[in-house]
Scaffold this motif. Structure first.
Motif, PDB file in Angstrom:
ATOM      1  N   LEU A 153       0.854  -1.185   0.000  1.00  0.00           N
ATOM      2  CA  LEU A 153       0.000   0.000   0.000  1.00  0.00           C
ATOM      3  C   LEU A 153       0.889   1.235   0.000  1.00  0.00           C
ATOM      4  N   ILE A 154       0.417   2.297  -0.626  1.00  0.00           N
ATOM      5  CA  ILE A 154       1.141   3.562  -0.499  1.00  0.00           C
ATOM      6  C   ILE A 154       0.237   4.574   0.174  1.00  0.00           C
ATOM      7  N   ASN A 155       0.787   5.235   1.185  1.00  0.00           N
ATOM      8  CA  ASN A 155       0.129   6.378   1.834  1.00  0.00           C
ATOM      9  C   ASN A 155      -1.182   6.016   2.537  1.00  0.00           C
ATOM     10  N   GLN A 156      -1.310   4.786   2.955  1.00  0.00           N
ATOM     11  CA  GLN A 156      -2.519   4.360   3.665  1.00  0.00           C
ATOM     12  C   GLN A 156      -2.175   3.162   4.537  1.00  0.00           C
ATOM     13  N   TYR A 157      -2.525   3.221   5.815  1.00  0.00           N
ATOM     14  CA  TYR A 157      -2.389   2.020   6.655  1.00  0.00           C
ATOM     15  C   TYR A 157      -3.728   1.742   7.311  1.00  0.00           C
ATOM     16  N   PHE A 158      -3.852   0.550   7.865  1.00  0.00           N
ATOM     17  CA  PHE A 158      -5.085   0.120   8.522  1.00  0.00           C
ATOM     18  C   PHE A 158      -4.745  -0.201   9.968  1.00  0.00           C
ATOM     19  N   GLU A 159      -5.414   0.466  10.899  1.00  0.00           N
ATOM     20  CA  GLU A 159      -5.178   0.222  12.326  1.00  0.00           C
ATOM     21  C   GLU A 159      -5.343  -1.261  12.631  1.00  0.00           C
ATOM     22  N   GLY A 160      -4.394  -1.804  13.369  1.00  0.00           N
ATOM     23  CA  GLY A 160      -4.536  -3.179  13.839  1.00  0.00           C
ATOM     24  C   GLY A 160      -4.159  -4.242  12.821  1.00  0.00           C
ATOM     25  N   GLU A 161      -3.667  -3.830  11.646  1.00  0.00           N
ATOM     26  CA  GLU A 161      -3.296  -4.804  10.619  1.00  0.00           C
ATOM     27  C   GLU A 161      -1.808  -4.685  10.307  1.00  0.00           C
ATOM     28  N   ALA A 162      -1.176  -5.825  10.104  1.00  0.00           N
ATOM     29  CA  ALA A 162       0.245  -5.802   9.717  1.00  0.00           C
ATOM     30  C   ALA A 162       0.338  -5.898   8.199  1.00  0.00           C
ATOM     31  N   PHE A 163      -0.085  -4.829   7.536  1.00  0.00           N
ATOM     32  CA  PHE A 163      -0.023  -4.786   6.079  1.00  0.00           C
ATOM     33  C   PHE A 163       1.301  -4.148   5.626  1.00  0.00           C
ATOM     34  N   HIS A 170       2.702  12.002   8.143  1.00  0.00           N
ATOM     35  CA  HIS A 170       1.749  13.100   8.010  1.00  0.00           C
ATOM     36  C   HIS A 170       1.402  13.744   9.346  1.00  0.00           C
ATOM     37  N   VAL A 171       1.575  13.015  10.455  1.00  0.00           N
ATOM     38  CA  VAL A 171       1.381  13.651  11.762  1.00  0.00           C
ATOM     39  C   VAL A 171       2.414  14.778  11.894  1.00  0.00           C
ATOM     40  N   ASP A 172       3.643  14.439  11.636  1.00  0.00           N
ATOM     41  CA  ASP A 172       4.699  15.436  11.786  1.00  0.00           C
ATOM     42  C   ASP A 172       4.589  16.544  10.737  1.00  0.00           C
ATOM     43  N   GLY A 173       4.244  16.191   9.511  1.00  0.00           N
ATOM     44  CA  GLY A 173       4.093  17.195   8.455  1.00  0.00           C
ATOM     45  C   GLY A 173       3.068  18.245   8.854  1.00  0.00           C
ATOM     46  N   ASN A 200      -4.121   9.035   6.157  1.00  0.00           N
ATOM     47  CA  ASN A 200      -3.351  10.279   6.106  1.00  0.00           C
ATOM     48  C   ASN A 200      -4.191  11.477   6.558  1.00  0.00           C
ATOM     49  N   SER A 201      -5.499  11.428   6.362  1.00  0.00           N
ATOM     50  CA  SER A 201      -6.356  12.502   6.877  1.00  0.00           C
ATOM     51  C   SER A 201      -6.379  12.467   8.406  1.00  0.00           C
ATOM     52  N   ARG A 202      -6.525  11.273   8.962  1.00  0.00           N
ATOM     53  CA  ARG A 202      -6.565  11.142  10.421  1.00  0.00           C
ATOM     54  C   ARG A 202      -5.223  11.545  11.029  1.00  0.00           C
ATOM     55  N   ASP A 203      -4.132  11.189  10.348  1.00  0.00           N
ATOM     56  CA  ASP A 203      -2.804  11.590  10.833  1.00  0.00           C
ATOM     57  C   ASP A 203      -2.658  13.107  10.808  1.00  0.00           C
ATOM     58  N   LEU A 205      -4.962  15.303  11.104  1.00  0.00           N
ATOM     59  CA  LEU A 205      -5.750  15.869  12.202  1.00  0.00           C
ATOM     60  C   LEU A 205      -4.984  15.772  13.521  1.00  0.00           C
ATOM     61  N   LYS A 206      -4.310  14.656  13.716  1.00  0.00           N
ATOM     62  CA  LYS A 206      -3.496  14.485  14.934  1.00  0.00           C
ATOM     63  C   LYS A 206      -2.414  15.560  15.021  1.00  0.00           C
ATOM     64  N   GLY A 207      -1.717  15.764  13.908  1.00  0.00           N
ATOM     65  CA  GLY A 207      -0.633  16.750  13.902  1.00  0.00           C
ATOM     66  C   GLY A 207      -1.163  18.161  14.133  1.00  0.00           C
ATOM     67  N   TYR A 208      -2.295  18.456  13.543  1.00  0.00           N
ATOM     68  CA  TYR A 208      -2.968  19.758  13.724  1.00  0.00           C
ATOM     69  C   TYR A 208      -3.304  19.953  15.201  1.00  0.00           C
ATOM     70  N   ALA A 209      -3.941  18.929  15.819  1.00  0.00           N
ATOM     71  CA  ALA A 209      -4.355  19.024  17.219  1.00  0.00           C
ATOM     72  C   ALA A 209      -3.140  19.170  18.135  1.00  0.00           C
ATOM     73  N   GLN A 210      -2.100  18.444  17.805  1.00  0.00           N
ATOM     74  CA  GLN A 210      -0.890  18.475  18.627  1.00  0.00           C
ATOM     75  C   GLN A 210      -0.255  19.869  18.639  1.00  0.00           C
ATOM     76  N   ALA A 211      -0.158  20.477  17.461  1.00  0.00           N
ATOM     77  CA  ALA A 211       0.456  21.818  17.396  1.00  0.00           C
ATOM     78  C   ALA A 211      -0.413  22.849  18.115  1.00  0.00           C
ATOM     79  N   LEU A 212      -1.724  22.742  17.968  1.00  0.00           N
ATOM     80  CA  LEU A 212      -2.617  23.672  18.688  1.00  0.00           C
ATOM     81  C   LEU A 212      -2.440  23.502  20.188  1.00  0.00           C
ATOM     82  N   ASN A 213      -2.469  22.259  20.614  1.00  0.00           N
ATOM     83  CA  ASN A 213      -2.339  21.924  22.030  1.00  0.00           C
ATOM     84  C   ASN A 213      -1.059  22.512  22.622  1.00  0.00           C
ATOM     85  N   GLU A 214       0.030  22.350  21.913  1.00  0.00           N
ATOM     86  CA  GLU A 214       1.313  22.888  22.387  1.00  0.00           C
ATOM     87  C   GLU A 214       1.277  24.398  22.528  1.00  0.00           C
TER      88      GLU A 214
END
Lengths: 350, 350
Positions: A153-163, A170-173, A200-203, A205-214
């Motif tokens: 897969l490129i640019n997509q993972y599935f939680e809980g799966e070893a794909f 994208h969190v850091d980006g 990548n959308s969910r990631d 959002l995490k990075g966005y929330a993290q920077a706001l939080n900080e």
């Protein structure tokens, strides 16, 4: 037809029956390796080339590296920076390894039966683009994994799966993008994200929330918007964002196309340059550098993602041929780093 | 292996021998049509699906529409506007007709044995991009024509040959571009063309010469430059053009990438905006609209060229199946029209 031509001669030279020649070339039934080689050598010496299909059938190989593409019927899919860069990377490795690229388009509204691509020998290995996190897709990839087929897969993972996944961070980006805005004192930062079925959308959002939080800024749900990565969807979001422009100071968009569409939409609504919010895009496409003002964006190494994914599946294909089990059982999940490229669009005007 | 599974059952249901089942599915030997249909029906009823390869072999079909790509190892080929638009057009038609796209990369320094693509059943039809006018290429395409295979060239024709071609009117496109410059009073108009092995380069030169001629301007060989359509080659041409900037008033480039590279090169050499010549590009890519100043360019309907070429070869494929001779013997040579899009880069500053 191709086989009839001189099957007899091959049989005579190899000292076997014609039926055996057919069995070898069709890959059907148990054949002693020694006999198989004798037949192939005889065929080779006589310049007897069965068709590529017959040959592939015998070797159980198509010579094709499959690339699964999303179903985007009206989009000019090859013209999107995202796909064109990834395909260029995959293509460069296919060229090196003498594979042809087989582009497989998903059917409308559906996941694809990936197993069938292998079962029917359309491809020897495949790379999956634009997978979404839904039940059918997850199951289709689980089957590939269980079958130990060379896929990635490129640019997509599935939680809980070893794909097998080639991804970017994208969190850091997103964290870098939003921190760049908060550091300049912006506090009301709207976020035009992509659909949440993409990891990548969910990631992001995490990075966005993290920077706001900080920065001690509470996440305000009314500042979250969703588009589908098209310029059009950015253009459409302008309507919603324009209504809140008295409080929105900056917009972070999940790709450059949406950022550019949004700017165009705001201009079309008569928003003056002075009232424009700061903008950060994502992907660092050519357009980011060329548009006015030049767009700050997050650089994602798409070309490299394509190269590495192709290398990975071709490597696993070799490993499966040499029956290298330890190699076959290693699951890839790699994240390449992303990097903010600052240009005029995101800079505070004071 | 796939064939062994239930061949016996298929044979029993069809009332034929197992050997006959194999012959039908392998497409080998003369078989009565009635028998063939009986076997296929029995196989179908038993849900007996031989592999795609076996099936293709039987039908002598791969299900693949081939696209021959030029050898550009270092270029990100899918990222070039030219290819991405054409491929999007071809892809949209392949999707409609349920064909997969097989991308075939040319080997370094060589023409491809196109006949072999058909002989080995890699493809059912093919579209050829980036063909150059040299002996090997010409011969390879002659063979396709003689073999009556469904193929089509895009944006390239060969003098004296009745090849299937989907092209655009580059004589007129260039004529429009240069007339736009002469009408504003520019007389010293440099031309950064592509390599002359491409018919579109030769056509552009004709259009350029025609517009100069109409304006009573003699063609000046020292104003002709050649690049290879890459941004880099435009950048490199800046050096040569900068030396003559006291007399060059305008530059017409054979694609936008070279025009943009040339502008960047001139800026890097310290040429001020006031000393910049007027610019006209070609292709009307996204970049033309986005760059500063926006680039006047000639719009070429690449997406449509891709659609029409794909339609043409798929149509001929159907005709060959139904043995519609008149359809098969019709040679396509179509030119779509081109159109100048005027933006700030080419306007006289007074």
């Amino acid at each position: 037809m191709i086989i009839i031509a001189s099957r007899k001669e091959v049989a005579q030279l190899a000292g076997v029956s014609e039926a055996t020649v057919s069995r070898v070339l069709n890959g059907v039934g148990p054949i002693k390796e020694e006999t198989r080689l004798r037949v192939l050598e005889a065929a080779d010496r006589l310049g007897y080339t069965p068709s590529a299909l017959a040959r592939s059938f015998a070797r159980r190989r198509s010579g094709n590296l499959g690339v699964v593409m999303p179903y985007l019927p009206k989009a000019r899919i090859f013209s999107a920076y995202y796909f064109s860069e990834i395909l260029s990377g995959i293509g460069s490795k296919a060229l090196e390894s003498k594979y042809d690229l087989l582009m497989l388009f998903r059917e409308p509204g559906g996941s694809m039966d990936y197993m069938n691509l292998f079962r029917t020998q359309k491809v020897d290995a495949c790379i999956i683009l634009g997978a979404r996190d839904d039940g059918g897709e997850r199951q289709a990839i689980q089957q590939l994994s269980e079958g130990n087929h060379p896929y990635c897969l490129i640019n997509q993972y599935f939680e809980g799966e070893a794909f097998h996944v080639m991804d970017a961070d994208h969190v850091d980006g997103s964290y870098q993008a939003v921190r760049h805005l908060t550091e300049q004192g912006f506090r009301k930062i709207a976020f035009l994200n992509g659909p949440s079925q993409y990891s990548n959308s969910r990631d992001r959002l995490k990075g966005y929330a993290q920077a706001l939080n900080e920065a001690g800024i509470a996440l305000d749900e009314s500042l979250l918007f969703e588009g589908n990565f098209s310029r059009k969807s950015g253009y459409a979001a302008a309507e919603l964002i324009a209504r809140q422009l008295d409080r929105i100071e900056a917009v972070f968009a999940a790709n450059d196309r949406m950022a550019i569409g949004l700017q165009q939409g705001l201009r079309a609504l008569g928003i003056s340059e002075e009232r424009m919010p700061a903008f950060v895009g994502y992907d660092d496409s050519e357009a980011a550098e060329l548009c006015t003002p030049p767009l700050t964006s997050v650089r994602v190494p798409f070309y490299e993602l394509g190269c590495l994914a192709a290398e990975h599946v071709l490597h696993r294909l070799d490993a499966s041929e040499s029956e290298d089990e330890s190699e076959m059982n290693t699951v890839l999940h790699r994240q390449l780093s992303t990097r903010l490229v600052i240009r005029a669009s995101s800079l505070h005007r004071n």
